[in-house]
Write a protein that holds these residues in place. Sequence first.
Motif, PDB file in Angstrom:
ATOM      1  N   ALA A  61      47.057  17.029 -45.192  1.00 25.24           N
ATOM      2  CA  ALA A  61      47.608  16.133 -46.204  1.00 25.24           C
ATOM      3  C   ALA A  61      49.062  15.792 -45.970  1.00 25.24           C
ATOM      4  O   ALA A  61      49.752  15.346 -46.868  1.00 25.24           O
ATOM      5  N   PHE A  62      49.552  15.990 -44.721  1.00 21.89           N
ATOM      6  CA  PHE A  62      50.967  15.711 -44.503  1.00 21.89           C
ATOM      7  C   PHE A  62      51.242  14.234 -44.713  1.00 21.89           C
ATOM      8  O   PHE A  62      50.404  13.381 -44.527  1.00 21.89           O
ATOM      9  N   ALA A  63      52.470  13.950 -45.121  1.00 22.31           N
ATOM     10  CA  ALA A  63      52.867  12.560 -45.357  1.00 22.31           C
ATOM     11  C   ALA A  63      54.173  12.279 -44.653  1.00 22.31           C
ATOM     12  O   ALA A  63      55.080  13.091 -44.662  1.00 22.31           O
ATOM     13  N   LEU A  64      54.230  11.101 -44.028  1.00 22.02           N
ATOM     14  CA  LEU A  64      55.478  10.654 -43.427  1.00 22.02           C
ATOM     15  C   LEU A  64      56.056   9.612 -44.376  1.00 22.02           C
ATOM     16  O   LEU A  64      55.859   8.427 -44.224  1.00 22.02           O
ATOM     17  N   THR A  65      56.754  10.082 -45.388  1.00 20.93           N
ATOM     18  CA  THR A  65      57.217   9.193 -46.443  1.00 20.93           C
ATOM     19  C   THR A  65      58.529   8.547 -46.057  1.00 20.93           C
ATOM     20  O   THR A  65      59.573   8.814 -46.633  1.00 20.93           O
ATOM     21  N   ARG A  66      58.449   7.660 -45.048  1.00 16.75           N
ATOM     22  CA  ARG A  66      59.654   7.001 -44.562  1.00 16.75           C
ATOM     23  C   ARG A  66      59.388   5.508 -44.468  1.00 16.75           C
ATOM     24  O   ARG A  66      58.298   5.078 -44.130  1.00 16.75           O
ATOM     25  N   GLY A  67      60.369   4.690 -44.755  1.00 17.18           N
ATOM     26  CA  GLY A  67      60.186   3.259 -44.917  1.00 17.18           C
ATOM     27  C   GLY A  67      60.165   2.459 -43.639  1.00 17.18           C
ATOM     28  O   GLY A  67      60.592   2.903 -42.588  1.00 17.18           O
ATOM     29  N   ALA A  77      62.732   5.919 -41.488  1.00 20.28           N
ATOM     30  CA  ALA A  77      61.525   5.504 -40.777  1.00 20.28           C
ATOM     31  C   ALA A  77      61.768   5.419 -39.289  1.00 20.28           C
ATOM     32  O   ALA A  77      60.981   5.915 -38.488  1.00 20.28           O
ATOM     33  N   ILE A  78      62.843   4.801 -38.907  1.00 19.36           N
ATOM     34  CA  ILE A  78      63.087   4.614 -37.488  1.00 19.36           C
ATOM     35  C   ILE A  78      63.337   5.946 -36.807  1.00 19.36           C
ATOM     36  O   ILE A  78      62.947   6.152 -35.663  1.00 19.36           O
ATOM     37  N   THR A  79      63.955   6.883 -37.517  1.00 18.16           N
ATOM     38  CA  THR A  79      64.177   8.185 -36.911  1.00 18.16           C
ATOM     39  C   THR A  79      62.860   8.851 -36.569  1.00 18.16           C
ATOM     40  O   THR A  79      62.758   9.564 -35.582  1.00 18.16           O
ATOM     41  N   LEU A 124      55.619   4.209 -40.751  1.00 14.74           N
ATOM     42  CA  LEU A 124      56.803   3.364 -40.811  1.00 14.74           C
ATOM     43  C   LEU A 124      56.873   2.553 -42.103  1.00 14.74           C
ATOM     44  O   LEU A 124      57.878   1.908 -42.377  1.00 14.74           O
ATOM     45  N   LEU A 125      55.794   2.596 -42.889  1.00 21.03           N
ATOM     46  CA  LEU A 125      55.678   1.738 -44.059  1.00 21.03           C
ATOM     47  C   LEU A 125      55.759   2.494 -45.371  1.00 21.03           C
ATOM     48  O   LEU A 125      55.723   1.865 -46.439  1.00 21.03           O
ATOM     49  N   ARG A 126      55.864   3.806 -45.324  1.00 20.15           N
ATOM     50  CA  ARG A 126      55.649   4.600 -46.532  1.00 20.15           C
ATOM     51  C   ARG A 126      56.585   4.220 -47.668  1.00 20.15           C
ATOM     52  O   ARG A 126      56.151   3.974 -48.796  1.00 20.15           O
ATOM     53  N   ASP A 127      57.879   4.179 -47.398  1.00 18.21           N
ATOM     54  CA  ASP A 127      58.826   3.878 -48.473  1.00 18.21           C
ATOM     55  C   ASP A 127      58.613   2.476 -49.019  1.00 18.21           C
ATOM     56  O   ASP A 127      58.679   2.248 -50.231  1.00 18.21           O
ATOM     57  N   LYS A 128      58.354   1.515 -48.120  1.00 21.77           N
ATOM     58  CA  LYS A 128      58.173   0.140 -48.568  1.00 21.77           C
ATOM     59  C   LYS A 128      56.920  -0.010 -49.412  1.00 21.77           C
ATOM     60  O   LYS A 128      56.945  -0.669 -50.466  1.00 21.77           O
ATOM     61  N   ILE A 129      55.824   0.608 -48.988  1.00 22.62           N
ATOM     62  CA  ILE A 129      54.589   0.508 -49.778  1.00 22.62           C
ATOM     63  C   ILE A 129      54.754   1.243 -51.105  1.00 22.62           C
ATOM     64  O   ILE A 129      54.286   0.770 -52.150  1.00 22.62           O
ATOM     65  N   ASN A 130      55.414   2.380 -51.105  1.00 19.56           N
ATOM     66  CA  ASN A 130      55.669   3.086 -52.362  1.00 19.56           C
ATOM     67  C   ASN A 130      56.495   2.231 -53.315  1.00 19.56           C
ATOM     68  O   ASN A 130      56.278   2.234 -54.532  1.00 19.56           O
TER      69      ASN A 130
END
Length: 311
Positions: free
Chosen positions: A12-18, A24-26, A256-262
């Motif tokens: 269930a890991f999440a990469l919550t980065r935009g 995200a880029i990091t 790469l989309l996590r923050d934006k979709i959130n």
Amino acid sequence: MTLFPIRPILPAFALTRGFTSNKAITSMRLLGSKSEAPKFDAIMVEAYKVVAENHRHEKGPWTLMTNHCVSATAGIRSPRILDIATGPGEPAKTIAMTLPHATVIASDVSADMVKAAMKNMSDLTNVECIEADAQDLSQLESNSIDVVTCCYGYMFPTDKAAALGETFRVMKPGGTLIATTWDKIDMMKISADVMKEVLGFDPPPPPLNPLSLSEEGLFRSLLHDAGFVDIEQNTSTYPFNWTADREMQFTIGTMLLRDKINEIAETDDKAWKKAEVAFWKDIEKYSVMHGDHMVLPNNTFRLTVAKKVST
């Protein structure tokens, strides 16, 4: 096609980065900006390591960069090597193990990644880990480094000329730069497909773009302007194994989309459902299956080796 063993990770890991954030880029091997160093929780750090392990492929950057590092330090009794944007410690660790007589300085803009690198290389006595921005390496003396390595880092600094200028400054005369930059990565294509479905229109290119140095001749020109000579470049293509776990496949494909979709989900409660539908509809265009393992075969990088003139 040879598949890599991928380290196990919490399903269930999440990469919550935009998509457009430094965070995200990091996660794709970035150098962050001076003003906002990325933050990582434990799951994010572990997820990064799983994704990054693909770089160990025989045609991937870590092997090729290490081989060049061996050649560049031949005849140097105690070489000093700086790895910029080391993440959790690669290719610094591989280089340090291959060259036990060398001192390897592993640097990253993220304090969390530096902590991960320290833990990852705690058994090595020839490694030092430091928090440093590639655009400001003032904690390192001029003309003090024999070899600088940077795997997927130079695409992201706000001031690329400053980053390359600092690299040039810290290198000894006759020193060698070994760097990789992306020419093609299908992960960006599936990200764009997913965002188009979520937004309802074609998304703009991200302001921090992993392909920002893919234009033929651009990186070479920047290196030349920074003072580098004897610039040699070649390309290599290798696969990304996104594991056999469907939840992880989706998570990696949208990391790469996590923050934006959130952010969108705050006003559109169907945003993540749209993303999921789009991902599974379009991922077949870019991937092949090896058993249950999802593999994206077409990831091409450019390996650049350049020198600082000897005095």
